[in-house]
Design a protein around this motif. Structure first.
Motif, PDB file in Angstrom:
ATOM      1  N   SER A   1       1.147   4.096  -3.102  1.00 39.74           N
ATOM      2  CA  SER A   1       0.910   5.538  -2.903  1.00 39.74           C
ATOM      3  C   SER A   1       1.990   6.391  -3.563  1.00 39.74           C
ATOM      4  O   SER A   1       1.799   7.588  -3.774  1.00 39.74           O
ATOM      5  CB  SER A   1       0.836   5.858  -1.405  1.00 39.74           C
ATOM      6  N   LYS A   2       3.139   5.752  -3.904  1.00 41.59           N
ATOM      7  CA  LYS A   2       4.259   6.476  -4.501  1.00 41.59           C
ATOM      8  C   LYS A   2       4.393   6.230  -5.997  1.00 41.59           C
ATOM      9  O   LYS A   2       4.884   7.093  -6.735  1.00 41.59           O
ATOM     10  CB  LYS A   2       5.560   6.075  -3.795  1.00 41.59           C
TER      11      LYS A   2
ATOM     12  N   HIS B   1       0.834  -1.204   0.000  1.00 40.15           N
ATOM     13  CA  HIS B   1       0.000   0.000   0.000  1.00 40.15           C
ATOM     14  C   HIS B   1       0.872   1.259   0.000  1.00 40.15           C
ATOM     15  O   HIS B   1       0.555   2.237  -0.695  1.00 40.15           O
ATOM     16  CB  HIS B   1      -0.921   0.002   1.221  1.00 40.15           C
ATOM     17  N   ASP B   2       1.961   1.236   0.763  1.00 42.27           N
ATOM     18  CA  ASP B   2       2.858   2.387   0.804  1.00 42.27           C
ATOM     19  C   ASP B   2       3.506   2.614  -0.565  1.00 42.27           C
ATOM     20  O   ASP B   2       3.578   3.753  -1.050  1.00 42.27           O
ATOM     21  CB  ASP B   2       3.933   2.169   1.871  1.00 42.27           C
TER      22      ASP B   2
END
Length: 381
Positions: free
Chosen positions: A75-76, A71-72
């Motif tokens: 997001s990028k 998920h992190d």
């Protein structure tokens, strides 16, 4: 080009790349070596789902952490990660009992899930045949990925955003410790050295350490998977797993009623070939269907062959048609995947204080590698 690094990782699949990623996040200099132009092994031939719900013990914990990492990263940069959840659809009373027990377990430990009635299943997944579901257990946090595209983008992100030096078409033919460093040699005689080397290239480590490979006890699993033509009218969200998966995945095996499960006659031939039916919709609207499992010792992997069995494919199609109403027989492609596994959960071998082999993670790689490799890198640095 620099020739000395803090870490060299051999193998550009999901396991190797996550090790490189975590080391780079610790501001270590990292060289990631991939023998092919692009990873072509288990990493890109898998089903493309991240399902901690199917795992048990520490691998479930690694899987949960991997979800956070995915998920992190999403997001990028777009890694094709879609949080549409996973559902296991029970097809009879025995499977439904085990599903309820797993639900109780996950409620106790706080992992988000919910039970779905038969009516809810048919409403939420309208392509299911009316007679198939008894009920289901749904995990809303889990994700679907398109594995080949994910790896292309993840490797590019690591190279451009984290400082990892990535070399493809770089086959390692020797790895040894010398003069207080670990040194690797490529086929073109190029040499690199590092404080540590991690070898994460599946059962291909036999090229470097044939004697260790012969004693490893690794087993290779051959999987067959199918992909339909695109169905634009179908909106299949998430990972659709079925009763055969409930009968196979290790998380269900820890449930009290699992030991008393019996195999109905119509599933006997499917069980013989290690078949459990899963569905996942790709970005182009096609449906990936799988999969089967055949096994051979890693030293005898050629016994599995690289052919596709029409008989196994037809078994999967017939069972899939029993579950869904869309024309699943409209197949545009099929393929075989191979992954290595071991009875000890994973094969870890310390060659010396600088060189370590990590392989044999089995079918857990896409789900667990993120969390597992984070722990490994923390122990090294």
């Amino acid at each position: 080009m620099k020739t000395h690094f803090d870490l060299i990782v051999v193998g550009g699949g999901i396991m190797g790349t996550f090790h490189a990623y975590h080391a780079a996040k610790r501001n270590k200099s990292v060289l990631l070596l991939e023998k092919d132009n692009f990873p072509v092994g288990a990493t890109v031939r898998n089903f493309g789902q991240v399902v901690p719900s199917g795992l048990a013990g520490r691998w479930f914990t690694y899987g949960k952490r991997s979800l956070e990492l995915y998920h992190d990263l999403q997001s990028k940069t777009d890694l094709t990660i879609r949080k549409n959840g996973s559902v296991y659809i029970a097809s009879d009373a025995d499977e439904w009992q085990v599903a309820n027990e797993l639900y109780d377990h996950y409620v106790r430990i706080g992992y988000p899930c919910e039970l779905l009635s038969r009516e809810t299943c048919l409403a939420k997944y309208p392509y299911l045949r009316n007679e198939y579901p008894v009920g289901a257990i749904f995990f809303p946090e889990e994700v679907t990925v398109d594995s080949p595209l994910l790896m292309q983008r993840f490797l590019a992100y690591c190279a451009t955003q984290t400082g990892v030096t990535y070399l493809n078409n770089a086959t390692v033919i020797n790895c040894e410790s010398t003069n207080g460093k670990a040194q690797v040699t490529l086929t073109n005689r190029q040499q690199f050295e590092a404080e540590h080397v991690l070898i994460c290239n599946g059962h291909e480590f036999r090229m470097l350490y044939p004697d260790l490979f012969a004693q490893s006890g690794l087993v290779v699993s051959k999987l067959q998977m199918l992909q339909t033509i695109p169905f634009p009218a179908i909106a299949m969200k998430g990972n659709i797993l079925t009763g055969l998966t409930i009968r196979r995945y290790e998380s269900f095996q820890q449930c009290p009623s699992y030991a008393s499960l019996t195999t109905p006659p119509h599933l006997e031939e499917l069980k013989k070939w290690g078949i459990h039916i899963l569905f996942k919709q790709a970005l182009d609207g096609s449906i990936v269907v799988g999969d089967s499992h055949e096994y051979a010792g890693a030293q005898n992997v050629d016994d599995l062959g690289y052919h596709l069995s029409d008989y196994i494919n037809q078994l999967m199609i017939d069972e899939a048609k029993r579950i869904v109403s869309f024309p699943v027989e409209k197949i545009q492609t099929s393929w075989a995947g191979f992954y290595s596994q071991t009875t000890d959960e994973i094969y870890e071998r310390q060659i010396d204080d600088r060189i370590r082999i990590i392989t044999g993670i089995g079918g857990k790689g896409m789900t667990s590698s993120g969390g597992y490799s984070e722990e490994t890198i923390a122990s090294i640095f």
